[in-house]
Design an enzyme around this catalytic site. Structure first.
Site, short mmCIF file in Angstrom:
data_model
loop_
_atom_site.label_atom_id
_atom_site.label_comp_id
_atom_site.label_asym_id
_atom_site.label_seq_id
_atom_site.Cartn_x
_atom_site.Cartn_y
_atom_site.Cartn_z
N TRP A 164 0.52 7.16 -2.56
CA TRP A 164 -0.57 7.90 -3.58
C TRP A 164 -1.72 8.00 -2.69
O TRP A 164 -2.78 8.47 -3.14
CB TRP A 164 -0.97 6.43 -4.39
CG TRP A 164 -1.08 5.09 -3.42
CD1 TRP A 164 -0.19 4.18 -3.58
CD2 TRP A 164 -2.08 4.60 -2.50
NE1 TRP A 164 -0.60 2.89 -3.00
CE2 TRP A 164 -1.84 3.24 -2.27
CE3 TRP A 164 -3.36 5.00 -2.49
CZ2 TRP A 164 -2.57 2.43 -1.56
CZ3 TRP A 164 -4.28 4.48 -1.72
CH2 TRP A 164 -4.06 3.22 -1.17
N ASN A 165 -1.89 7.62 -1.40
CA ASN A 165 -3.06 7.92 -0.73
C ASN A 165 -3.50 9.20 -0.23
O ASN A 165 -4.68 9.87 -0.34
CB ASN A 165 -3.10 6.88 0.78
CG ASN A 165 -2.19 7.31 1.56
OD1 ASN A 165 -1.10 7.76 1.30
ND2 ASN A 165 -2.52 7.11 2.82
N PRO A 189 7.08 11.21 -6.54
CA PRO A 189 5.63 10.83 -6.13
C PRO A 189 5.22 9.74 -6.39
O PRO A 189 5.97 8.86 -7.48
CB PRO A 189 4.92 11.97 -6.94
CG PRO A 189 5.73 12.99 -7.36
CD PRO A 189 7.04 12.20 -7.65
N ASP A 190 4.27 8.81 -5.98
CA ASP A 190 3.86 7.57 -6.43
C ASP A 190 3.41 7.64 -7.89
O ASP A 190 2.65 8.59 -8.15
CB ASP A 190 2.72 7.02 -5.44
CG ASP A 190 2.41 5.46 -5.72
OD1 ASP A 190 3.28 4.65 -5.10
OD2 ASP A 190 1.63 5.33 -6.51
N GLY A 239 5.37 5.19 3.51
CA GLY A 239 4.77 4.06 2.72
C GLY A 239 4.80 2.80 3.40
O GLY A 239 4.74 2.81 4.91
N SER A 240 4.91 1.40 3.02
CA SER A 240 4.95 0.27 3.72
C SER A 240 6.06 -0.02 4.69
O SER A 240 7.04 0.75 4.44
CB SER A 240 4.80 -0.87 2.83
OG SER A 240 6.01 -1.09 2.07
N GLU A 261 7.60 7.23 7.68
CA GLU A 261 6.26 7.17 8.28
C GLU A 261 5.90 5.75 7.50
O GLU A 261 5.53 5.65 6.65
CB GLU A 261 5.35 8.00 8.00
CG GLU A 261 3.91 8.04 8.98
CD GLU A 261 2.77 8.56 8.44
OE1 GLU A 261 2.05 7.97 7.52
OE2 GLU A 261 2.56 9.86 8.85
N LEU A 262 5.64 4.83 8.40
CA LEU A 262 5.25 3.33 7.91
C LEU A 262 3.93 2.83 8.15
O LEU A 262 2.84 3.67 8.60
CB LEU A 262 6.40 2.41 8.16
CG LEU A 262 7.57 2.91 7.99
CD1 LEU A 262 8.85 2.01 8.59
CD2 LEU A 262 8.04 3.16 6.50
#
Length: 523
Positions: A164-165, A189-190, A239-240, A261-262
């Site tokens: 989302w960012n 997408p988020d 994401g996380s 990519e975390l």
């Protein structure tokens, strides 16, 4: 702290009819929807259709059918579509920024950064496509007799799960090279920010990409995202770290590749001899762009003990002049957090740090007078290792200051923890480069916070250690979506020797040939 008036009942520049056009791009047969809420007011502004595993299955069926024909298109045709997309992004940037701001609450300048990065990505792969994908010719085992052609074959259907960012640029910057390489995409997408991605997908079709080449599904992460992981030929996730591990496990079970990519707990080191004013100005952008909700933003700042007070004064003077606000103009320096959940997480980190003995030098409080999920840019010091934010990613407008005695200690502190996404070093370039070589991070920016590597799309970008696998951007960013296929043509002499020659004699002939080739520089 300079603030702007909160917009009471601010009208959205994105109308209901336009939102309806975009949501029709979602593959959904469930008849259910989710209310999208804007950080600008906290109020719902759209009902977003939701998908289920059956919709994901249909999306993959259509994407696989389309991929067969798309892979046969010429590189020239793909190049034209990419460069046309570049032009459309710049032409339609006002609406794209409106949508990004409506969904995220970020400042307009930060929203412009998304358009810019995506346009740079489209132009880069459009111009480099032929060099990156055309067949190459490695050396054969027997010069003149064995010729090799190395081809890059598309993997098939790529699954993309985006956050989302950065809902515009991260939605497409990973998928564009996948399309360019001859793949098709199924994208989730988020749930908080789907319209930005849908607006970009609409431009893909207008630019000349096949309408069915990019499928969009929306819904609960474990359900819809899990269905993508179970079907994709390659998975790209941002994401996380916790969720990234689950994605990696799912990919490993199916023996398909993934790039992740975390999280990050990115450090900035100010070296002795650095211009403190420039370093403080750089820290402002590195820490508070997109309200700190950026994977590569700085959350730890290390300063020589002898310059600590002077640097702190420089940084705090700049923080206190930042303008905060929401709206669709260019005035605010920093916008809102994206959700109540994010506001709670940031507040919890700061409150916990204070409870463990940290000192708030600036900020440290929500600003409900500006918007429902606002939090002031915050600077802390004396944060102990027992505090949650000492090593844990905050993902908000919060930075902690730490003095150090010598550069060795600064490097050790910057490398502490489990992450290794981005770092920033400020000071004389020669000394800064030497320090950068010692930092365990996928990108290191010298006299810049993160934008040097982030915007240089010819440079690979990604994390070390628990910050991820693989790289976006550059050659690696497109090659990850291909399989290397080596095709050999053998002439005159079979590799195993002619049938008429005794094996021992052939082995001797090969041995003599190898000795000769050993003395030939290019063989």
């Amino acid at each position: 702290m300079t603030t702007l008036d909160a917009p009471e009942g601010l009208a959205s520049p994105v109308g209901a009819a336009r939102i309806a056009e975009l949501t029709r791009l979602v593959r959904s047969t469930t008849g259910t929807s989710r209310t999208a809420r804007s950080p600008i007011t906290g109020e719902g502004f759209a009902e977003i259709p939701q998908s289920d595993p059956d919709d994901v299955e249909e999306a993959f069926r259509i994407a696989r059918r389309t991929q067969t024909s798309w892979a046969q298109t010429s590189l020239r045709e793909r190049k034209r579509a990419l460069l046309r997309l570049h032009d459309l992004l710049l032409e339609r940037q006002d609406e794209l920024m409106d949508i990004v701001q409506l969904e995220t609450g970020k400042s307009r300048f930060d929203a412009f950064g998304e358009v810019l990065h995506l346009a740079l990505t489209a132009r880069y792969y459009g111009r480099r496509l032929h060099r990156q994908l055309r067949p190459s010719h490695p050396s054969g085992v027997f010069p003149g007799l064995t010729s090799i052609e190395l081809r890059r074959v598309p993997k098939g259907v790529v699954g993309i799960i985006s956050p989302w960012n950065y809902p515009l640029t991260v939605a497409l910057c990973d998928g564009l090279p996948a399309l360019a390489a001859g793949n098709t995409v199924v994208h989730k997408p988020d749930a908080q920010t789907p319209l930005s991605a849908l607006a970009a997908v609409e431009l893909l079709r207008e630019a000349g990409f096949p309408a069915d080449a990019w499928q969009v599904v929306l819904g609960d992460g474990p359900v819809v995202g899990g269905a993508i992981v179970q079907r994709a030929d390659y998975i790209c996730f941002t994401g996380s770290t916790a969720t990234g591990r689950l994605v990696a496990q799912g990919a490993a079970e199916r023996l398909v590749g993934c790039s992740l990519e975390l999280g990050g707990k990115n450090a900035m080191i100010v070296l002795p001899g650095a211009d403190l004013g420039k370093a403080a100005a750089g820290a402002l952008a590195a820490c508070f762009s997109t309200a700190g909700q950026l994977c590569v933003s700085v959350e730890r700042l290390y300063v020589p003990a002898e310059a600590y007070d002077a640097f702190s004064d420089e940084l705090l003077a700049r923080v206190r002049t930042m303008s905060l606000g929401v709206g669709f103009d260019w005035d605010p320096d920093m916008g809102s957090l994206v959700s109540q959940q994010q506001l709670d997480a940031v507040s919890r980190h700061v409150d916990d740090a204070v409870a463990h003995g940290a000192t708030v030098l600036a900020g440290g409080v929500p600003r409900p007078d500006l918007g429902p999920w606002f939090y002031e840019p915050t600077v802390l010091e004396d944060v102990p290792p027992t505090a949650q934010l000492y090593a844990g990613e905050t993902f908000g407008p919060v930075v902690s200051l730490y003095p150090y005695r010598d550069v060795d200690e600064a490097v050790e502190l910057a490398n502490a923890g489990e992450y290794g996404l981005n770092a920033s070093v400020w000071g004389p370039v020669r000394e800064a480069k030497a320090v950068a070589a010692r930092i365990k991070a996928g990108t290191v920016n010298i006299n810049e916070g993160y934008a040097g590597t982030f915007a240089s799309v010819d440079a690979p970008m990604g994390g070390m250690r628990q910050s991820g696998l693989g790289r976006r951007q550059g050659d690696e960013g497109i090659w990850r979506y291909t399989e290397s296929q080596s095709v050999a043509v053998q002439r005159l002499l079979p590799i195993t020797g002619p049938a008429s020659m005794a094996r021992e004699r052939y082995a001797g002939l090969v041995t003599t040939s190898l000795k000769i080739l050993r003395r030939t520089p290019r063989a």
